[in-house]
Design a protein around this motif. Structure first.
Motif, PDB file in Angstrom:
ATOM      1  N   ASP A 185      -9.015  58.820   2.267  1.00 36.27           N
ATOM      2  CA  ASP A 185      -9.789  58.369   3.427  1.00 36.27           C
ATOM      3  C   ASP A 185      -9.723  59.287   4.679  1.00 36.27           C
ATOM      4  O   ASP A 185      -8.859  60.058   4.861  1.00 36.27           O
ATOM      5  N   ASP A 202     -16.777  57.629   6.930  1.00 39.75           N
ATOM      6  CA  ASP A 202     -15.624  57.051   6.366  1.00 39.75           C
ATOM      7  C   ASP A 202     -16.178  55.854   5.551  1.00 39.75           C
ATOM      8  O   ASP A 202     -16.782  54.885   6.188  1.00 39.75           O
ATOM      9  N   ASP A 203     -16.083  55.786   4.247  1.00 34.84           N
ATOM     10  CA  ASP A 203     -15.171  56.732   3.559  1.00 34.84           C
ATOM     11  C   ASP A 203     -16.166  57.292   2.519  1.00 34.84           C
ATOM     12  O   ASP A 203     -15.648  57.507   1.389  1.00 34.84           O
ATOM     13  N   GLU A 248     -11.788  47.988   2.084  1.00 35.93           N
ATOM     14  CA  GLU A 248     -10.775  48.413   2.785  1.00 35.93           C
ATOM     15  C   GLU A 248     -10.750  48.176   4.315  1.00 35.93           C
ATOM     16  O   GLU A 248      -9.408  47.928   4.881  1.00 35.93           O
ATOM     17  N   GLU A 249     -11.729  48.103   4.930  1.00 36.73           N
ATOM     18  CA  GLU A 249     -12.126  47.856   6.107  1.00 36.73           C
ATOM     19  C   GLU A 249     -11.300  46.557   6.661  1.00 36.73           C
ATOM     20  O   GLU A 249     -11.353  46.179   7.960  1.00 36.73           O
ATOM     21  N   HIS A 294     -13.008  54.328  -0.516  1.00 36.00           N
ATOM     22  CA  HIS A 294     -13.614  53.195  -0.487  1.00 36.00           C
ATOM     23  C   HIS A 294     -15.064  53.168  -0.147  1.00 36.00           C
ATOM     24  O   HIS A 294     -15.253  54.142   0.464  1.00 36.00           O
TER      25      HIS A 294
HETATM   26 ZN   LIG Z   1     -11.584  54.474   5.743  1.00 39.92          ZN
END
Ligand SMILES: [Zn+2]
Length: 433
Positions: free
Chosen positions: A315, A239-240, A269-270, A84
């Motif tokens: 991830d 990340d990431d 994604e977060e 991501h």
């Molecule tokens: Zn992540």
């Protein structure tokens, strides 16, 4: 410089140039262009062929790159790595300027995802993102990227003398305590709309042309390699972006094979992935479908291709903390620089099962890369990731993995120099199959 140190420096440089999802995707796009990948527009008709290299983007913040295999796609399937582009932090709200007692201007922000708030304090920050400006087509504004490469603001801490209990832990209020200080008010300054004017000035356009913006804060200082033996990486957004970058480098380093290789970098994604450019949307399924159909195959071939595919959902993972080791599972203890981590969860927040875990272990063994396993302590609730969200859209065999790190969601995260090299190596082996 050792090979792994050089690769770690490449990662640090990439992340430093990618302070927003839009910049990350644009930097990946540039590397793909240079490597001869052809850009496809989601709105136009595609022409694809065996052996061809292509990519497409969604919303400027997600990117999907693929190299079509020379074999029959329904037999060979897709070899996929997903990661991501987004990271937790702060977005600038509309009408952000707030005057404080006739002397300061601070900016109103909204928290994006789950950052560790206190790590953002007392650090020089700036802004980056996408600016939408007027165009002749009302349905399609023009988008410009902005990244201001100088320290602009700080979220100041309160002195210990004004809160003697500060080291006992402080509850930070997202609306009150986390607003960055931008400026002093002076007599000559035009304080109304000063952020838009700053952005317009940076982009050398009229402030009136800017209709809207998707802009976030970022830490100005560049990441670095540290440690007695230069074994650690300190950087924002490991990340990431560390996984996105490793996937990109692997894709760029392999030639054609019978199988179709694909790198999918999703946004959001977060915040749960359910956006049009997130892993919870049908975007990936639609891309796979278009590839198969444009190769002259039918729905049956698409389904066969999907069931012949394998996905590595990449991830970042948690390494055993040097001061707080008791937060980790008693028997599965991943350490930095001991290799990528297979993430396992009985209740399937991670997609790994015995089948897909075995595949990844075998990939690592064949690539001569060490690997480790992560399972949450049974009395702790862990995070979630892309894999299980993505399989809700496309039911591909998937393993969840990531490199071990400390301080996930800190403004400054810590990873391992060797782990970065290890994961690039196993990704390259996977794409080369
Ligand atoms: Zn992540």
């Amino acid at each position: 410089m050792s090979n792994s140190k050089q690769q770690a420096q490449e990662l640090i440089n990439f992340i430093h140039g990618s302070p927003s999802t839009y910049h990350a995707v644009n930097n990946i796009r540039k590397e793909l262009n240079e490597a001869g990948f052809q850009e496809l527009d989601l709105r136009e008709e595609w022409e694809v062929a065996k052996g061809g290299k292509y990519f497409t983007t969604k919303n400027g913040s997600a990117i999907f790159a693929f190299q079509i295999g020379t074999g029959e796609i329904e037999e060979e399937g897709f070899q996929m790595i997903c990661a991501h582009s987004d990271a937790p932090g702060f977005k600038i709200k509309p009408n952000p300027e707030i005057e404080v007692e006739g002397n300061y201007i601070k900016l109103n922000t909204e928290v994006y995802g789950g950052p560790i708030l206190n790590t953002w304090m007392d650090r020089p920050l700036s802004i980056a993102g996408r600016v939408s400006v007027k165009s002749n087509d009302p349905l399609h504004p023009e988008h410009l990227y902005v990244k201001i490469d100088r320290p602009l603001m700080v979220i100041p801490n309160l002195a210990i003398h004004l809160n003697r209990a500060v080291n006992d832990g402080v509850a930070l209020n997202k609306q009150k305590d986390m607003l960055p200080l931008l400026s002093m008010i002076t007599e000559e300054m035009e304080k109304d709309n000063c952020l838009v004017k700053l952005i317009a000035n940076e982009l050398k356009i009229d402030a009136e042309a800017i209709i809207d913006f998707d802009v976030n804060l970022f830490e100005v200082e560049k990441g670095c390699i540290f440690g007695l033996n230069d074994e650690f990486i300190s950087s924002p957004r490991l990340d990431d972006l560390a996984m996105a970058h490793a996937g990109l480098k692997a894709l760029l380093s392999v030639g054609n094979s019978k199988k179709t290789q694909m790198l999918a970098i999703f946004d959001n994604e977060e915040v749960g992935s359910v956006t049009k450019q997130g892993a919870g949307s049908p975007v990936l399924r639609h891309i796979l479908q278009r590839i198969v159909f444009k190769l002259g195959k039918d729905m049956e071939a698409l389904h066969r291709a999907i069931y012949s595919s394998f996905m590595i959902s990449a991830d970042m993972a948690h390494a055993v903390h040097p001061n707080i080791g008791e937060k980790h599972d008693p028997t599965n203890r991943p350490f930095i620089n001991k290799g990528p981590v297979i993430k396992i969860h009985a209740n399937q927040k991670y997609t790994t099962d015995g089948d897909s875990g075995t595949v990844f272990e075998t990939l690592c063994k064949n690539a001569d890369v060490p690997y480790q396993k992560f399972v949450n302590r049974s009395d702790l609730v862990g995070g979630s990731t892309l894999g299980n969200v993505s399989t809700g859209q496309v039911d591909i065999r998937t393993v969840d993995i990531g490199n071990p790190m400390f301080g996930m969601h800190s403004v400054r995260e810590t990873g391992g120099v060797e782990d970065n090299a290890f994961v690039r190596k196993v990704f390259t082996y996977f794409f080369g199959l």
